[in-house]
Design an enzyme around this catalytic site. Structure first.
Site, PDB file in Angstrom:
ATOM      1  CG  HIS A   1       0.260   6.268  -0.581  1.00  0.00           C
ATOM      2  ND1 HIS A   1      -0.734   7.068  -1.094  1.00  0.00           N
ATOM      3  CD2 HIS A   1      -0.310   5.577   0.444  1.00  0.00           C
ATOM      4  CE1 HIS A   1      -1.865   6.867  -0.416  1.00  0.00           C
ATOM      5  NE2 HIS A   1      -1.638   5.960   0.521  1.00  0.00           N
TER       6      HIS A   1
ATOM      7  CG  HIS B   1      -1.794   1.201   1.345  1.00  0.00           C
ATOM      8  ND1 HIS B   1      -3.086   1.228   0.894  1.00  0.00           N
ATOM      9  CD2 HIS B   1      -1.559   2.430   1.857  1.00  0.00           C
ATOM     10  CE1 HIS B   1      -3.605   2.423   1.114  1.00  0.00           C
ATOM     11  NE2 HIS B   1      -2.697   3.174   1.702  1.00  0.00           N
ATOM     12  CD  GLU B   2       1.569   3.605   3.719  1.00  0.00           C
ATOM     13  OE1 GLU B   2       1.768   4.686   3.124  1.00  0.00           O
ATOM     14  OE2 GLU B   2       0.525   3.364   4.361  1.00  0.00           O
TER      15      GLU B   2
ATOM     16  CD  GLU C   1      -5.709   5.454   0.680  1.00  0.00           C
ATOM     17  OE1 GLU C   1      -4.741   6.226   0.854  1.00  0.00           O
ATOM     18  OE2 GLU C   1      -5.854   4.407   1.324  1.00  0.00           O
TER      19      GLU C   1
END
Ligand code: MG
Length: 497
Positions: A268, A264-265, A294
């Site tokens: 980003h 997830h990170e 997001e």
């Protein structure tokens, strides 16, 4: 050179001071979460608020440059973006006086402490008075910022420019009934697991760190521009376009949580690394909105990371580093990655039921800011809605209304961006499959060839940074905006076929 007009060049020159303070603040914030000894927190917070005041001062000093820039006859898209972003920032700092900012930061500092205490004791009454003050100040903020139709619009706009209650109602209105049907079917058919034995297995940090580092290698993350550390709450910090950092965490059991938090990170971070480097030093070297940001993390985490193709790719690596996974094949791993069940805690929810958790918060915030719901009614309202949407009722407030940090920080308007992220990730998948061909796309994932996917994201979405409004960016890439259909179809295909 992106900027042709003299007045916009002057804006860019002035903005360099703000950009520099931004780097300092970013680094201080990162350090606070990663390395800082606990007792440094007070002095750090004081220094940060001084630097934020400097940003406000420098921003307001750009008024004259802005007036000139607004007179330009034919600004290019970059210049238009710069001017729009500067108008927004100056407008915000003009309408929100320092005294309100100070009241807000005092109330949220106090609220954060009482919230933590209340959550530990599972006693909402310990947080209630502080939350009442924070809501009152948030309402005042909305009034000062101004809005059409609904006060919550003013707060939504801070995170997702031009997003409104009308747009959110339309988006959730389509999603909630279809997701209800989908979850009922998933539970009825029992093909998708509700839980998996691997959730209970403990792991050691070091081999798990190896797994995460190797996964980042699979995605070809650039060593010289990127790093990963550890923090309690994982986050991404782009210091500048060549210095982007993520954190992850090691809870010690249920290793997929660490894997997907990392991916997830990383999503980003890929966005932050792919801004057009010519935008560096301007406010355009940023995501188009919190929701678009997001979408990039959720695309990698859920759509790629939880796919069949990726489960196949990552299983040999898991078997090598985590011996307890050796008795499972890639289908077992896929099922472990994709359990669906009713649950009480948002951050632990699967990608299907997650959306109910956010919708609940959206409805509550909308009513709180409007005055249709009072803070004292929150726990009961929360529990009723949870039961209606997810099918289970929290036994206590720690498992319900007290679980998130956001309200103690006064971040009303933030929650909907999580679902906006899912929705735009779905639109991204649909468009990418159309451009690359579905079989070709998933074939690439299976072989670990992620660069064509990264290039697609860069060329279509990421290189633009904050040049366009989130709505304009979506119109440009997808031909429509905030359309939940592709995301819903993706879920139905994945969990029912
Ligand atoms: Mg995120």
């Amino acid at each position: 050179m992106l900027f042709k007009n003299k007045s916009v060049k002057a804006l860019a020159e002035s903005y360099k001071r703000i950009w520099s303070i931004g780097q300092a603040l970013g680094l201080m914030g990162w350090d606070l979460e990663v390395y800082m000894p606990e007792n440094g927190a007070n002095a750090r917070a004081n220094a940060e608020s001084q630097l934020e005041l400097l940003i406000q001062k420098y921003m307001l000093e750009m008024k004259k440059d802005l007036r000139m820039a607004k007179k330009e006859k034919s600004p290019n898209v970059y210049e238009q973006g710069f001017i729009r972003s500067t108008i927004r920032d100056i407008d915000y700092f003009t309408k929100i006086p320092p005294i309100l900012i100070e009241k807000f930061s005092k109330a949220t500092a106090k609220g954060h402490i009482s919230w933590r205490h209340a959550r530990e004791k599972s006693d909402f009454s310990k947080f209630k008075p502080d939350l009442e003050l924070i809501v009152k100040l948030a309402r005042e903020k909305a009034e000062r910022l101004g809005y059409k139709k609904h006060p919550y619009n003013a707060l939504l706009d801070l995170y997702e420019e031009e997003f409104t209650v009308a747009k959110a109602d339309k988006m959730f209105g389509k999603m909630v009934p279809r997701l209800k049907k989908l979850t009922e079917k998933i539970y009825r058919e029992e093909k998708v697991l509700r839980s998996h034995p691997l959730e209970k297995i403990a792991y050691k940090t070091e081999p798990m760190r190896q797994v995460n580092e190797k996964i980042l290698k699979l995605f070809d993350m650039p060593n010289g521009r990127f790093r990963m550390d550890v923090s309690t709450h994982p986050f991404t910090m782009g210091i500048n376009v060549n210095d982007v950092r993520i954190t992850t965490r090691y809870e010690g059991t249920d290793f997929k949580r660490s894997v997907f938090s990392t991916i997830h990170e990383m999503g980003h971070a890929i966005y932050e690394l792919n801004y057009d480097s010519r935008l560096e030093g301007t406010p355009l070297s940023d995501g188009a909105s919190v929701g678009v940001h997001e979408s990039q993390s959720r695309f990698w985490e859920n759509i790629i990371g939880r796919s069949n193709a990726f489960a196949g790719l990552v299983t040999p690596l898991l078997k090598k580093e985590l011996p307890f996974t050796r008795r499972y094949n890639k289908n077992d791993i896929y099922q472990y990655f994709n359990c669906v069940k009713p649950s009480l805690i948002r951050v632990d929810a699967d990608e299907v039921t997650y959306n109910f958790h956010v919708y609940l918060r959206y409805e509550i915030e909308k009513k709180l800011i409007n005055g249709d719901l009072e803070v004292s009614e929150l726990p009961g309202y929360w529990n009723d809605m949870m039961e209606k949407l997810v099918g289970i009722r929290p036994k206590n407030d720690a498992l319900g209304v007290l679980q998130d940090v956001h309200w103690s920080g006064g971040s009303f308007g933030y929650f909907p961006t999580y679902v906006v992220g899912n929705v735009i990730a779905g639109m991204t998948l649909q468009k990418m499959e159309k451009n690359m061909g579905s079989a070709a796309l998933w074939g690439k994932v299976q072989k670990g060839q992620f660069n064509p996917i990264k290039t697609w994201l860069k060329d279509n979405i990421q290189k633009w940074g904050a040049v366009y409004t989130p709505n304009d960016l979506q119109m440009k890439v997808f031909g429509n905006s905030y359309n939940p259909d592709p995301f819903l179809s993706y879920l139905e295909r994945k969990y029912l076929d």
